[in-house]
Design an enzyme around this catalytic site. Structure first.
Site, PDB file in Angstrom:
ATOM      1  N   TYR A  78      42.675  45.760  32.857  1.00 23.20           N
ATOM      2  CA  TYR A  78      42.131  45.408  31.549  1.00 23.20           C
ATOM      3  C   TYR A  78      42.314  46.550  30.555  1.00 23.20           C
ATOM      4  O   TYR A  78      41.807  47.657  30.741  1.00 23.20           O
ATOM      5  CB  TYR A  78      40.663  45.007  31.669  1.00 23.20           C
ATOM      6  CG  TYR A  78      40.527  43.649  32.310  1.00 23.20           C
ATOM      7  CD1 TYR A  78      41.025  42.518  31.679  1.00 23.20           C
ATOM      8  CD2 TYR A  78      39.938  43.504  33.557  1.00 23.20           C
ATOM      9  CE1 TYR A  78      40.936  41.269  32.261  1.00 23.20           C
ATOM     10  CE2 TYR A  78      39.843  42.253  34.150  1.00 23.20           C
ATOM     11  CZ  TYR A  78      40.337  41.142  33.509  1.00 23.20           C
ATOM     12  OH  TYR A  78      40.258  39.912  34.097  1.00 23.20           O
ATOM     13  N   ASP A 105      46.551  36.164  47.036  1.00 24.37           N
ATOM     14  CA  ASP A 105      47.072  34.806  47.023  1.00 24.37           C
ATOM     15  C   ASP A 105      46.529  33.992  48.194  1.00 24.37           C
ATOM     16  O   ASP A 105      46.168  32.822  48.037  1.00 24.37           O
ATOM     17  CB  ASP A 105      48.601  34.804  47.014  1.00 24.37           C
ATOM     18  CG  ASP A 105      49.209  35.840  47.946  1.00 24.37           C
ATOM     19  OD1 ASP A 105      48.502  36.762  48.367  1.00 24.37           O
ATOM     20  OD2 ASP A 105      50.411  35.726  48.238  1.00 24.37           O
ATOM     21  N   ASP A 124      37.649  38.874  38.706  1.00 23.85           N
ATOM     22  CA  ASP A 124      37.429  38.005  37.557  1.00 23.85           C
ATOM     23  C   ASP A 124      37.976  36.611  37.831  1.00 23.85           C
ATOM     24  O   ASP A 124      37.310  35.596  37.612  1.00 23.85           O
ATOM     25  CB  ASP A 124      38.109  38.626  36.335  1.00 23.85           C
ATOM     26  CG  ASP A 124      37.655  38.012  35.024  1.00 23.85           C
ATOM     27  OD1 ASP A 124      36.693  37.214  35.029  1.00 23.85           O
ATOM     28  OD2 ASP A 124      38.250  38.333  33.985  1.00 23.85           O
ATOM     29  N   LYS A 182      46.243  43.463  47.261  1.00 24.65           N
ATOM     30  CA  LYS A 182      47.674  43.157  47.326  1.00 24.65           C
ATOM     31  C   LYS A 182      48.412  44.449  47.700  1.00 24.65           C
ATOM     32  O   LYS A 182      49.417  44.825  47.098  1.00 24.65           O
ATOM     33  CB  LYS A 182      48.159  42.611  45.976  1.00 24.65           C
ATOM     34  CG  LYS A 182      49.541  41.950  46.035  1.00 24.65           C
ATOM     35  CD  LYS A 182      49.561  40.647  46.791  1.00 24.65           C
ATOM     36  CE  LYS A 182      50.939  39.987  46.721  1.00 24.65           C
ATOM     37  NZ  LYS A 182      50.997  38.762  47.560  1.00 24.65           N
ATOM     38  N   ASP A 218      35.628  33.042  38.892  1.00 29.44           N
ATOM     39  CA  ASP A 218      35.700  31.795  38.127  1.00 29.44           C
ATOM     40  C   ASP A 218      36.082  30.634  39.032  1.00 29.44           C
ATOM     41  O   ASP A 218      35.540  29.520  38.916  1.00 29.44           O
ATOM     42  CB  ASP A 218      36.714  31.921  36.989  1.00 29.44           C
ATOM     43  CG  ASP A 218      36.149  32.649  35.779  1.00 29.44           C
ATOM     44  OD1 ASP A 218      34.978  33.072  35.837  1.00 29.44           O
ATOM     45  OD2 ASP A 218      36.868  32.795  34.777  1.00 29.44           O
TER      46      ASP A 218
END
Length: 349
Positions: free
Chosen positions: A129, A216, A240, A183, A244
């Site tokens: 971010y 993933d 984040d 990852k 959601d």
């Protein structure tokens, strides 16, 4: 000791759901003091910035903050006062942890039919971010036309802090499962540092099983079988996105509570945005911010008041007549709030 909270209504539906949340908090906790200050477009018009310095000072002085959603994507450039109040508070108050529970309700349909009860523990101060990982200037830049670059910051200190928060939460929940999302097979240095740090923290919690999952694979497993997850620890962007997803799987963002906290400060904040298309219609679901306020009270050492709110919210969701339209009901914001208030009063000793 009397709690002193600061409410920041924000934009769009923010004032409506913040008013509802403050009413619920006052009903659940006798003597609480709630000050109100303006952020967002109201503050921009009055003070030339979406989050004035005096508001930041009030937030720092309060025991906790109730933060309404903001329309930061519609703000003018930062140079013209268009700061993101949420990002500013996270940095200024050092809110390194974003705790996002996702719990389904028997009366609210879920997309997959699975029951969901998990918490995503998201690192809150770094990652990709652009507004929170540089001391000065953004982390995105365009050296030549047609080429955009973005830098990501991962530190051992913040990785350790979020890992400690996640494992401590798992222990309090009586859990035996933590999923660490990464990852590191591709981002070997940054995600590798995060993963190694979490592994080091995990050694202090031998009774908790740690599952390491690629981002993933985790997304696929969230949909296939969310019941396998309890506490999920992730870096900023992964957390984040996954939180959601978890909230949608649990019945929707309208019930998605969230708490930002650091060592000294805490901010309750709904997971959803400001929904300007619903502003002023009286149909916005206040559940996410009300649930977030309950998390804030629990964090501030008021578990009885927090339980009153959580139980009242749960009870109000049982009937369509006291659920807002996004949850398949017909209630207005005020009607759902009144139902929660009634359940609180009935449950008080």
């Amino acid at each position: 000791m009397t709690l002193r909270l600061l409410a920041l209504p924000g934009d769009g539906i923010g004032p409506e759901i913040t008013e509802a949340t403050c009413a619920v908090v006052r009903a659940a906790l006798n003597g609480v003091q709630i000050d109100v200050a303006q952020i967002g477009f109201a503050a921009l018009e009055a003070a030339g910035t979406t989050i004035p310095e005096k508001v930041i000072a009030k937030a720092r002085a309060a025991d906790g903050v109730i933060l309404g959603p903001v329309s930061h994507n519609a703000y003018p450039p930062v140079a013209d006062g268009g700061l993101n109040p949420s990002g500013v508070l996270r940095k200024q108050l050092a809110l390194f942890a974003n705790i996002r529970p996702a719990r389904s309700h028997p009366a609210v349909p879920t997309p997959t039919g699975h029951a969901v009860d998990m918490v995503v523990v998201r690192e809150n101060l770094e990652g990709f971010y652009a507004d929170r990982n540089m001391e000065s200037g953004p982390a995105e830049f365009m050296p030549v036309p047609g080429v955009a670059l973005s830098m990501r910051r991962i530190t051992e200190a913040n990785s350790r802090a979020i890992a400690e928060a996640g494992y401590a939460l798992a222990r309090r929940r009586g859990s035996r499962r933590v999923a660490v999302i990464h990852k590191a097979n591709v981002l070997r240095l940054s995600d590798g540092l995060f993963l190694d740090t979490v592994r080091d923290v995990a050694r202090n919690y031998p009774e908790i099983e740690t599952d390491e999952l690629l981002i993933d694979a985790a997304a696929a497993l969230f949909v296939r079988d969310p019941t396998r997850f309890d506490v999920v620890i992730a870096t900023n962007m992964y957390g984040d996105i996954l939180s959601d997803l978890a909230s949608e799987l649990a019945g929707g963002l309208g019930l998605a509570a969230s708490l930002n906290h650091g060592a000294d400060h805490a901010v309750a904040q709904a997971q959803h945005g400001s929904a300007p298309d619903l502003a002023g219609q009286g149909v916005a679901n206040p559940g996410s911010l009300i649930g977030s306020a309950a998390m804030l009270l629990d964090h501030l050492g008021q578990p009885d008041a927090a339980a009153l709110i959580q139980n009242a919210l749960f009870a109000a969701l049982c009937a369509p007549a006291t659920r807002t339209p996004d949850l398949g009901g017909a209630a207005s914001t005020a009607a759902m709030t009144d139902a929660i208030l009634t359940h609180i009063e009935q449950a008080k000793p």
